[in-house]
Scaffold this motif. Structure first.
Motif, PDB file in Angstrom:
ATOM      1  N   ASP A  13       0.829  -1.206   0.000  1.00 55.74           N
ATOM      2  CA  ASP A  13       0.000   0.000   0.000  1.00 55.74           C
ATOM      3  C   ASP A  13       0.867   1.260   0.000  1.00 55.74           C
ATOM      4  OD1 ASP A  13      -2.310  -1.485   0.022  1.00 55.74           O
ATOM      5  OD2 ASP A  13      -2.646  -1.301   2.178  1.00 55.74           O
ATOM      6  N   GLU A  14       1.905   1.250   0.829  1.00 55.50           N
ATOM      7  CA  GLU A  14       2.796   2.408   0.907  1.00 55.50           C
ATOM      8  C   GLU A  14       3.547   2.604  -0.406  1.00 55.50           C
ATOM      9  OE1 GLU A  14       3.927   2.339   5.683  1.00 55.50           O
ATOM     10  OE2 GLU A  14       5.031   1.067   4.264  1.00 55.50           O
ATOM     11  N   LEU A  15       3.933   1.504  -1.049  1.00 55.09           N
ATOM     12  CA  LEU A  15       4.664   1.611  -2.309  1.00 55.09           C
ATOM     13  C   LEU A  15       3.786   2.192  -3.412  1.00 55.09           C
ATOM     14  CD1 LEU A  15       7.207   1.168  -3.920  1.00 55.09           C
ATOM     15  CD2 LEU A  15       6.518  -1.218  -4.277  1.00 55.09           C
ATOM     16  N   VAL A  16       2.545   1.739  -3.484  1.00 57.45           N
ATOM     17  CA  VAL A  16       1.616   2.288  -4.482  1.00 57.45           C
ATOM     18  C   VAL A  16       1.415   3.785  -4.247  1.00 57.45           C
ATOM     19  CG1 VAL A  16      -0.772   2.264  -5.314  1.00 57.45           C
ATOM     20  CG2 VAL A  16       0.440   0.105  -4.925  1.00 57.45           C
ATOM     21  N   GLU A  17       1.270   4.167  -2.995  1.00 59.89           N
ATOM     22  CA  GLU A  17       1.111   5.587  -2.662  1.00 59.89           C
ATOM     23  C   GLU A  17       2.358   6.377  -3.059  1.00 59.89           C
ATOM     24  OE1 GLU A  17       0.384   8.569   1.166  1.00 59.89           O
ATOM     25  OE2 GLU A  17       0.599   6.412   1.483  1.00 59.89           O
ATOM     26  N   ALA A  18       3.541   5.822  -2.777  1.00 59.12           N
ATOM     27  CA  ALA A  18       4.788   6.502  -3.120  1.00 59.12           C
ATOM     28  C   ALA A  18       4.924   6.674  -4.621  1.00 59.12           C
ATOM     29  CB  ALA A  18       5.971   5.713  -2.569  1.00 59.12           C
ATOM     30  N   ILE A  19       4.543   5.663  -5.377  1.00 61.57           N
ATOM     31  CA  ILE A  19       4.592   5.758  -6.840  1.00 61.57           C
ATOM     32  C   ILE A  19       3.707   6.901  -7.323  1.00 61.57           C
ATOM     33  CG2 ILE A  19       3.873   4.605  -8.970  1.00 61.57           C
ATOM     34  CD1 ILE A  19       4.749   1.943  -7.608  1.00 61.57           C
ATOM     35  N   GLY A  20       2.499   6.976  -6.786  1.00 61.76           N
ATOM     36  CA  GLY A  20       1.592   8.043  -7.185  1.00 61.76           C
ATOM     37  C   GLY A  20       2.124   9.423  -6.846  1.00 61.76           C
ATOM     38  N   ARG A  21       2.731   9.538  -5.685  1.00 59.14           N
ATOM     39  CA  ARG A  21       3.276  10.843  -5.278  1.00 59.14           C
ATOM     40  C   ARG A  21       4.442  11.259  -6.165  1.00 59.14           C
ATOM     41  NH1 ARG A  21       4.414  10.689   1.000  1.00 59.14           N
ATOM     42  NH2 ARG A  21       5.215  12.771   0.464  1.00 59.14           N
TER      43      ARG A  21
END
Length: 220
Positions: A116-124
């Motif tokens: 979840d954190e990785l997907v969020e980081a990619i989006g940011r």
């Protein structure tokens, strides 16, 4: 605005790591939430995959055969300066964080990050933000504030190969030669050869001096 422009799956991602099992794990964990459009296992395959796919974000390991993640960034941004890189590495060493950020990465997270954190980081990163794991952000702030002598780190570490840097960090953390050999999947004799080379290149005499050198530069 269409759905594909607003959902995480809109982000097109290339995964670069020299371990096939790790790439498979990333694809399994986040493949349904982003578009995985390519992958690479070393500098040449990474550069080719990135330039062919033109992704929104490149998930980039720091230590790669052929020159490392920094070399990938240099080669890609020579023709595509707007390409966005998010470093995803097992390493939390200051020289790796500072080096890849100076090369042009927009963020740096460790492989302990959740899906979840990785997907969020990619989006940011895709939308222009900078993303760092909490501890690693301190290295970047220290570098800008002058607490870490970045020029000195670059000049000294540029003499070492990627493998020599890995051995250096483990030696400084107190690992025995046998433990380093097991950690890096190399022989004890190869570890001894790398340590001798590191000592020679850094003009140090023994393991104690090497450990102090690394600790003074916050590389441990």
């Amino acid at each position: 605005m269409s759905e594909t422009e607003t959902t995480p799956a809109a982000w097109r991602v290339v995964v670069v790591d020299d371990h096939a099992m790790f790439r498979s794990g990333v694809k399994h964990d986040i493949g349904g939430r982003v578009q995985l459009v390519g992958e690479g296992e070393d500098v040449p395959t990474a550069v080719a995959a990135i330039l062919a796919a033109m992704p929104d974000v490149v998930l980039l390991d720091v230590h790669l055969p052929g020159g490392g993640g920094i070399e990938v960034i240099k080669q890609v941004t020579a023709t595509e300066p707007s390409m966005k890189f998010l470093a995803l590495s097992v390493s939390d060493a200051a020289e790796d964080v500072i080096g890849v950020i100076r090369a042009g990465a927009r963020g740096y997270v460790t492989k302990s990050i959740s899906a979840d954190e990785l997907v969020e980081a990619i989006g940011r990163v895709a939308t222009g933000d900078a993303v760092f794991s909490p501890r690693l952000a301190g290295f970047v702030l220290d570098a800008f504030s002058g607490a870490i002598d970045v020029a000195s780190i670059d000049e000294d570490l540029d003499r070492l190969s990627v493998r020599e840097r890995e051995v250096l960090r483990l030696i400084a953390r107190g690992y025995a030669y046998k433990e380093i050999a097991k950690e890096l999947f190399i022989s004890i004799k190869t570890v001894e050869t790398h340590v001798s080379s590191v000592l020679r290149k850094l003009q140090l005499s023994n393991r104690h001096q090497l450990t102090r050198w690394a600790t003074d530069r916050k590389l441990v």
